[in-house]
Scaffold this motif. Structure first.
Motif, PDB file in Angstrom:
ATOM      1  N   LYS A 182      44.144  51.469  19.758  1.00 32.49           N
ATOM      2  CA  LYS A 182      42.749  51.776  19.462  1.00 32.49           C
ATOM      3  C   LYS A 182      41.877  50.614  19.926  1.00 32.49           C
ATOM      4  CE  LYS A 182      44.057  54.674  15.636  1.00 32.49           C
ATOM      5  NZ  LYS A 182      44.392  55.707  16.629  1.00 32.49           N
ATOM      6  N   LEU A 183      41.588  50.638  21.213  1.00 32.80           N
ATOM      7  CA  LEU A 183      40.878  49.531  21.821  1.00 32.80           C
ATOM      8  C   LEU A 183      39.574  50.010  22.428  1.00 32.80           C
ATOM      9  CD1 LEU A 183      43.907  48.003  23.761  1.00 32.80           C
ATOM     10  CD2 LEU A 183      42.981  47.249  21.562  1.00 32.80           C
ATOM     11  N   GLN A 184      38.652  49.054  22.488  1.00 38.46           N
ATOM     12  CA  GLN A 184      37.445  49.284  23.274  1.00 38.46           C
ATOM     13  C   GLN A 184      37.401  48.211  24.338  1.00 38.46           C
ATOM     14  OE1 GLN A 184      33.550  49.445  21.443  1.00 38.46           O
ATOM     15  NE2 GLN A 184      33.361  51.279  22.714  1.00 38.46           N
ATOM     16  N   GLY A 185      36.905  48.564  25.512  1.00 40.55           N
ATOM     17  CA  GLY A 185      36.870  47.591  26.598  1.00 40.55           C
ATOM     18  C   GLY A 185      35.531  47.563  27.309  1.00 40.55           C
ATOM     19  N   PHE A 186      35.153  46.381  27.733  1.00 41.80           N
ATOM     20  CA  PHE A 186      33.936  46.180  28.525  1.00 41.80           C
ATOM     21  C   PHE A 186      34.404  45.737  29.910  1.00 41.80           C
ATOM     22  CE2 PHE A 186      30.627  43.252  30.116  1.00 41.80           C
ATOM     23  CZ  PHE A 186      29.520  44.079  30.057  1.00 41.80           C
ATOM     24  N   VAL A 187      34.103  46.531  30.918  1.00 41.06           N
ATOM     25  CA  VAL A 187      34.606  46.252  32.266  1.00 41.06           C
ATOM     26  C   VAL A 187      33.847  45.071  32.862  1.00 41.06           C
ATOM     27  CG1 VAL A 187      35.006  47.146  34.576  1.00 41.06           C
ATOM     28  CG2 VAL A 187      35.211  48.667  32.594  1.00 41.06           C
ATOM     29  N   VAL A 188      34.572  43.990  33.085  1.00 45.19           N
ATOM     30  CA  VAL A 188      33.973  42.787  33.659  1.00 45.19           C
ATOM     31  C   VAL A 188      33.979  42.875  35.181  1.00 45.19           C
ATOM     32  CG1 VAL A 188      34.203  40.288  33.842  1.00 45.19           C
ATOM     33  CG2 VAL A 188      34.704  41.428  31.668  1.00 45.19           C
ATOM     34  N   GLY A 189      35.034  43.453  35.712  1.00 47.31           N
ATOM     35  CA  GLY A 189      35.128  43.634  37.163  1.00 47.31           C
ATOM     36  C   GLY A 189      36.205  44.641  37.483  1.00 47.31           C
ATOM     37  N   GLY A 190      36.018  45.386  38.581  1.00 42.89           N
ATOM     38  CA  GLY A 190      37.002  46.384  38.968  1.00 42.89           C
ATOM     39  C   GLY A 190      36.514  47.797  38.717  1.00 42.89           C
ATOM     40  N   THR A 191      37.425  48.735  38.754  1.00 43.47           N
ATOM     41  CA  THR A 191      37.096  50.153  38.599  1.00 43.47           C
ATOM     42  C   THR A 191      38.202  50.861  37.832  1.00 43.47           C
ATOM     43  OG1 THR A 191      36.236  50.015  40.865  1.00 43.47           O
ATOM     44  CG2 THR A 191      36.327  52.209  39.868  1.00 43.47           C
ATOM     45  N   ASP A 240      42.772  46.022  41.061  1.00 41.02           N
ATOM     46  CA  ASP A 240      42.965  44.962  40.075  1.00 41.02           C
ATOM     47  C   ASP A 240      41.637  44.737  39.347  1.00 41.02           C
ATOM     48  OD1 ASP A 240      45.485  44.840  41.103  1.00 41.02           O
ATOM     49  OD2 ASP A 240      45.296  42.833  41.982  1.00 41.02           O
ATOM     50  N   SER A 241      41.679  44.777  38.021  1.00 38.66           N
ATOM     51  CA  SER A 241      40.440  44.782  37.237  1.00 38.66           C
ATOM     52  C   SER A 241      40.542  43.846  36.039  1.00 38.66           C
ATOM     53  CB  SER A 241      40.137  46.204  36.752  1.00 38.66           C
ATOM     54  OG  SER A 241      40.018  47.090  37.837  1.00 38.66           O
ATOM     55  N   TRP A 242      39.374  43.498  35.511  1.00 40.35           N
ATOM     56  CA  TRP A 242      39.326  42.644  34.320  1.00 40.35           C
ATOM     57  C   TRP A 242      38.467  43.300  33.266  1.00 40.35           C
ATOM     58  CZ3 TRP A 242      39.642  41.101  39.254  1.00 40.35           C
ATOM     59  CH2 TRP A 242      40.639  40.131  39.560  1.00 40.35           C
ATOM     60  N   ILE A 243      38.931  43.289  32.049  1.00 41.07           N
ATOM     61  CA  ILE A 243      38.129  43.824  30.957  1.00 41.07           C
ATOM     62  C   ILE A 243      38.184  42.904  29.748  1.00 41.07           C
ATOM     63  CG2 ILE A 243      38.197  46.285  31.492  1.00 41.07           C
ATOM     64  CD1 ILE A 243      40.567  46.591  29.810  1.00 41.07           C
ATOM     65  N   LEU A 244      37.099  42.923  28.992  1.00 44.33           N
ATOM     66  CA  LEU A 244      37.063  42.267  27.687  1.00 44.33           C
ATOM     67  C   LEU A 244      37.442  43.304  26.648  1.00 44.33           C
ATOM     68  CD1 LEU A 244      33.880  40.061  28.006  1.00 44.33           C
ATOM     69  CD2 LEU A 244      36.228  39.262  27.606  1.00 44.33           C
ATOM     70  N   VAL A 245      38.434  42.973  25.832  1.00 43.24           N
ATOM     71  CA  VAL A 245      39.043  43.946  24.931  1.00 43.24           C
ATOM     72  C   VAL A 245      38.816  43.553  23.478  1.00 43.24           C
ATOM     73  CG1 VAL A 245      41.235  44.965  24.211  1.00 43.24           C
ATOM     74  CG2 VAL A 245      40.797  44.511  26.637  1.00 43.24           C
ATOM     75  N   ILE A 246      38.629  44.571  22.648  1.00 42.38           N
ATOM     76  CA  ILE A 246      38.525  44.358  21.205  1.00 42.38           C
ATOM     77  C   ILE A 246      39.231  45.512  20.502  1.00 42.38           C
ATOM     78  CG2 ILE A 246      36.296  45.550  21.001  1.00 42.38           C
ATOM     79  CD1 ILE A 246      35.535  43.457  18.867  1.00 42.38           C
ATOM     80  N   GLY A 247      39.904  45.212  19.395  1.00 41.15           N
ATOM     81  CA  GLY A 247      40.618  46.238  18.644  1.00 41.15           C
ATOM     82  C   GLY A 247      39.726  46.880  17.599  1.00 41.15           C
TER      83      GLY A 247
END
Lengths: 202, 202
Positions: free
Chosen positions: A51-60, A105-112
DNA sequence: AAAAAAACTTAACCCACATCAAGTAAATTT
DNA sequence: AAATTTACTTGATGTGGGTTAAGTTTTTTT
């Protein structure tokens, strides 16, 4: 890409929408953690409990459902500065039915889930931000739904191109077909017809 | 039905979800005003500027779009204790494209856009409530969207009956067809086929 | 650079639902 | 209660996009 820069990007994004004190910015930034997702790996995978939410920092990413015939249906594509998550599994305590797969290849900031709720308690201003983001998302989905039931595939295609110019350079054609709710063969045929019609006109 | 009783109903609804102080309850209650909408009259009408949100105190509404062929597409039905409103027109400053028509004499508690924003300022706890309501609405619409692109009309019909038992007694058949995204003729034919198949089995 | 896998194209055929048309039944208005 | 409107049914025919299959082209892997 490192966590510090990623967090700064998130805070910049939030600062465009609401004002946070330096302490609040700190609390928010530290609630998120940077993950790299390699091409073809998943941020969300159906039938799991993440159960995560993510903010896409880079990528697709492409966010999609799989139906009982194993066909995939793209709900949306997520680019830089987009949010991704499975709202449904935040209510029902069921495993998610959504997939979110990195297209490069992508980067996301993740929070539970628990951390999200703690964060809303610590920084109540975020309730407002996320209410507004969710309302906008709902509004966009209502339009998409209406288009799906009232327009044919060709009209939906032209609407997509108009609204998101350049998407054909970013996303393979069979995934655009999946977003439109048709098969790759049908999109290929449709584009040929469009070309033929344009040839005749000129 | 009078305004006092209607407001009490709204506060009871809110109290199930969050806790408000007596003062907050008072502020919230007084922000809403009771309207009666006679059968066939509209709460929202496309191409108008009315930016209202409504809480259905009693009665039934159908909320729908009209496409360019003048066909109506029901987005949802709203019964007692449901919220209705055009989120889209809260962002774009355009006139609404949604209609909400009373299917019987109905009562709603109404609030305008400015008053809503004032209310959120006065009672910040409501931000949380409406964030959660909007997330749930979004989650429901995502499921509906997925069903629309992945299942045929018969499966969508059976899902509707399963999820909302008794709806066929509340809503005329051609409006159920509109909700399902098919024509009344198709629904009539489909129901006949279902009956025929059940006859053969027994 | 060769081999394999994934993406795209084209064509013949098919089907779920739309369209058109003409009826019957039920609800509303007068 | 008669007239009108609205809701529902049934049938014949049409079509957008699905299905199947067999290609070619491009990308990825080795």
């Amino acid at each position: 890409m490192n966590e510090e820069i990623a967090r700064k990007q998130l805070i910049d994004y939030i600062n465009q929408k609401i004002e946070l004190t330096p302490e609040e910015q700190f609390t928010v930034a530290n609630a998120y953690h940077l993950h790299q997702i390699k091409k073809k790996d998943f941020f969300l995978k159906e039938d799991t409990q993440c159960k995560l939410q993510g903010f896409v920092v880079g990528g697709t990413f492409r966010v999609f459902y799989t139906d009982k015939k194993s066909l995939e249906h793209v709900l949306y594509f997520a680019f830089k500065d987009w949010w991704m998550g499975d709202i449904a599994s935040f209510f029902d305590d069921n495993p998610t039915k959504l997939n979110a797969q990195a297209m490069e290849d992508s980067w996301i900031l993740v929070i539970g889930r628990e951390e999200t709720e703690q964060l809303f308690t610590d920084v109540p201003k975020l309730e407002r931000l996320f209410r507004i983001i969710t309302q906008r998302t709902l509004s966009v989905l209502q339009k998409r739904f209406f288009l799906t039931v009232s327009a044919n595939a060709e009209e939906r295609y032209e609407e997509l191109i108009k609204r998101h110019d350049g998407i054909e350079q970013l996303v393979p054609q069979h995934q655009i077909a999946s977003y439109l709710g048709i098969l790759p063969e049908s999109l290929s045929r449709m584009k040929k017809q469009l070309m033929d019609r344009r040839m005749k006109k000129n």
